[in-house]
Every structure is written in C-alpha cells, then in structure tokens.
Design a protein around this motif. Structure first.
Motif, short mmCIF file in Angstrom:
data_model
loop_
_atom_site.label_atom_id
_atom_site.label_comp_id
_atom_site.label_asym_id
_atom_site.label_seq_id
_atom_site.Cartn_x
_atom_site.Cartn_y
_atom_site.Cartn_z
N LEU A 53 -13.59 8.55 -26.61
CA LEU A 53 -13.14 7.93 -25.19
C LEU A 53 -14.07 6.85 -24.93
N SER A 54 -15.66 6.90 -25.09
CA SER A 54 -16.47 6.18 -24.90
C SER A 54 -16.37 5.02 -25.55
N THR A 55 -15.85 4.96 -26.75
CA THR A 55 -15.95 3.78 -27.66
C THR A 55 -14.63 2.97 -27.17
N GLU A 56 -13.59 3.54 -26.77
CA GLU A 56 -12.41 2.95 -26.29
C GLU A 56 -12.71 2.36 -24.95
N ASN A 57 -13.34 2.90 -23.90
CA ASN A 57 -13.81 2.43 -22.69
C ASN A 57 -14.67 1.17 -22.90
N ARG A 58 -15.48 1.15 -23.92
CA ARG A 58 -16.43 0.13 -24.08
C ARG A 58 -15.70 -0.99 -24.53
N GLY A 59 -14.49 -0.67 -25.32
CA GLY A 59 -13.44 -1.84 -26.14
C GLY A 59 -12.79 -2.61 -24.79
N LEU A 60 -12.14 -1.60 -23.75
CA LEU A 60 -11.71 -2.15 -22.68
C LEU A 60 -12.68 -3.09 -21.71
N LEU A 61 -13.87 -2.73 -21.74
CA LEU A 61 -14.75 -3.47 -20.93
C LEU A 61 -14.99 -4.87 -21.47
N LEU A 62 -15.15 -4.78 -22.86
CA LEU A 62 -15.42 -5.76 -23.71
C LEU A 62 -14.25 -6.79 -23.63
N GLY A 63 -13.05 -6.10 -23.59
CA GLY A 63 -11.73 -7.04 -23.74
C GLY A 63 -11.61 -7.65 -22.29
N LEU A 64 -12.07 -6.90 -21.21
CA LEU A 64 -11.78 -7.66 -20.13
C LEU A 64 -12.77 -8.81 -19.71
N MET A 65 -13.85 -8.48 -20.35
CA MET A 65 -15.00 -9.58 -20.13
C MET A 65 -14.49 -10.84 -20.81
N GLY A 66 -13.77 -10.82 -22.13
CA GLY A 66 -13.17 -11.74 -22.83
C GLY A 66 -12.21 -12.41 -22.25
N THR A 75 -17.44 -25.06 -24.24
CA THR A 75 -17.97 -25.09 -25.49
C THR A 75 -18.66 -23.78 -25.92
N VAL A 76 -19.63 -23.38 -24.93
CA VAL A 76 -20.21 -22.24 -25.20
C VAL A 76 -19.54 -20.99 -24.91
N PHE A 77 -18.73 -20.74 -23.81
CA PHE A 77 -18.04 -19.74 -23.64
C PHE A 77 -16.48 -19.57 -24.04
N SER A 78 -15.78 -20.58 -23.64
CA SER A 78 -14.47 -20.33 -24.22
C SER A 78 -14.14 -20.33 -25.72
N MET A 79 -15.14 -21.42 -26.48
CA MET A 79 -14.89 -21.53 -27.71
C MET A 79 -15.88 -20.60 -28.59
N TRP A 80 -16.64 -19.84 -27.97
CA TRP A 80 -17.53 -18.92 -28.86
C TRP A 80 -17.76 -17.68 -28.18
#
Length: 305
Positions: A8-21, A230-235
C-alpha cells in the motif's frame, strides 16, 4: 500484514508521484501559450519551442545519464526509443505549439481530455488485445464530445488547430506506449533521458537554425514559458510520471491523468488571464466522465485472431 502495508505504501507513493507529474504536465499548455504567443502578438517560433525544449532537456539528460552511469541502449531498444522520440519529443510538442498560436490554452485543455482513451486504444492495438464494444463506444463518444466542443468554439465548424490538437494526442499516446514498453526494463528516468539524447542530433541543429533573429524582442514571460517546458514538461515531469506508473501500477496511476484538463483550465486563469467559461467547464466534465467510464470497460487479454 507487513507485506500488505508495504504494498500500500508503494502504491500510495506511486499515486503521489503520478499526481506530481500530472500537475507539471497541466502547466504545459499555458506555458507553451506564453512561449509562442497568440497569432496577433507572436513570440517564439513554434518550431524553435519544439526543438529548443527537447535540445535543452537532452543536454541535461547527458549529464544525468553520465552521473548515474546509465547502461547504453541495446539493439532491441532502438525501435521503441525512436517511436517514443517521435511521439513525445517531436510530434506532441510541435502540434501543441502550432495549435496554441491559434486557440487559447483552455480550448486545448478540453481536447487533451481524450488522451487517456487514445493511450488505451494505442496500447490495445500494439498488444493485439480486443477492447470491448463498450470501450469503443466510449472512445467514439469522447471524440464526438471533443469535436462538438471544437465546433462550438469555432462558430459551428472545426479549425486547423483542432486537427493539430488531435494529432498531438495521438502522438503522445504512441510515445507513452513506447515509453511504457521501455520502462519495463529500464529505470523510468533513464527512459526519457535516452529518448531525448537520441533526438539531440536533430533537435539541436533545428533549434539553432530557427532561433529567433532578435532574442531581445522576445518578452521575459515567453522565455519563462520556454524554460518551464524545457526543464519540467520535457524532462522532470516524466521522472515523476514514469516512476509513478512503475510504483503504483499503470492502471491505477493512469486514472490520475483525468484531472489534468481541469488543472490546465484552472492554471490558465492566473498564468494567462484567460476567462473560464461555463460551457468549457461543462464539456471538460463530460469528456472526463466518458473517459472514466471507458477506462473501466473490459479489454480482453488474448490476441486478436
């Protein structure tokens, strides 16, 4: 219990990173609009924004790959790398930059609502799966809503920018599927970095060739928008997005992308000062609702006959 909690912790980290992206990607439309400017007051050339942002991100990738001692791509990686580059480095940014010269970023945000369905359809075709009739019905309805919105905004007819935006969605979908194929064997950060690096022999000369003749005449806001894409959207956005998909699972984390059109709509207000119309919000809600239903329709795993 410990294993379950760890999952669950790994999935929640994945969701948080996905939302950040997704948040990073949501700013791509208003920032690209800032970079290229409207048709009546153009800023940076769309082709320069496309090639320049990819070249700049590629130079950052060279340093990153060297510092992390990333393995070199193999021969079997050549085709998915090339496809991912065509979709995410060339096709999507160029189509978006050209379209945003003609339409506001809020208009583009609604069209991007069909990206998850486009991605699912391309993945099903690539993997030779058989989506259900319900999935295809949602896909057709979602496209019909997008085209209907575009026609309403265009005074009863479609404009060239709408075709460019649909081309951008198809390019992104193809690039995402190729990138996901590579992410099964590589670290997510290495995927986008290598995609950018192999594109550098093309993007760097093109960016230099089409650079603005009078850089001083370009507004600071336009350069700021260019720096962001350049820095955020592309990388860096792909760092969070691909890693989130790897940790939390593609099916679950990809649902987060449905909030991207709304974030783009809301962010366009403070960044560009574009007014948020009720009709735009209604169409965005309708498109996302159809995508939400379509993503839950069955896709048969066995290959097509």
């Amino acid at each position: 219990m410990t294993t379950h909690q760890s999952t669950l912790s790994t999935e929640n980290r994945g969701l948080l990173l996905g939302l950040m992206g997704v948040v990073i990607f949501a700013l791509t439309l208003p920032m690209t609009r800032l970079a290229v400017g409207p048709g009546e007051a153009p800023q940076l050339p769309p082709l320069f924004v496309t090639a320049g942002r990819a070249a700049g991100a590629a130079l950052l990738s060279v340093v990153y790959l060297w510092l992390t001692r990333a393995p070199l791509p193999t021969r079997r990686d050549a085709l998915p790398l090339a496809v991912a580059a065509l979709g995410t480095v060339l096709g999507f940014p160029l189509f978006i930059a050209l379209a945003l010269r003609q339409v506001p970023s809020m208009h583009a945000a609604v069209i991007t609502g069909v990206l998850p369905l486009f991605t699912a359809a391309v993945a099903a075709w690539h993997l030779r799966q058989r989506p259900s009739n319900g999935f295809w019905a949602c896909a057709v309805l979602g496209c019909a809503l997008v085209l209907g919105f575009a026609a309403v905004q265009g005074g009863g007819h479609l404009v060239a920018a709408d075709g460019l935006l649909l081309g951008a969605m198809l390019s992104a979908a193809v690039g995402y599927v190729a990138g996901a194929q590579l992410s099964a064997r590589w670290r997510a950060e290495h995927v986008i970095s290598w995609v950018l690096v192999i594109s550098l022999p093309l993007t760097l000369p093109v960016a230099w060739w089409v650079r603005p003749a009078m850089p001083a005449d370009i507004s600071a806001a336009a350069w700021g928008g260019f720096a962001y894409v350049t820095v955020f959207s592309m990388w860096l956005g792909f760092f969070a997005w691909f890693r989130g998909l790897a940790l939390g699972g593609m099916v679950r984390v990809s649902q987060v992308q449905m909030v991207q059109p709304f974030l783009s709509l809301l962010l366009a207000v403070p960044v560009l000062g574009e007014p948020l119309q009720v009709s735009t919000l209604v169409f965005a809600v309708a498109v996302v609702a159809v995508v939400f239903i379509g993503k839950r329709m069955a896709v048969h795993k066995e290959p097509r006959a």
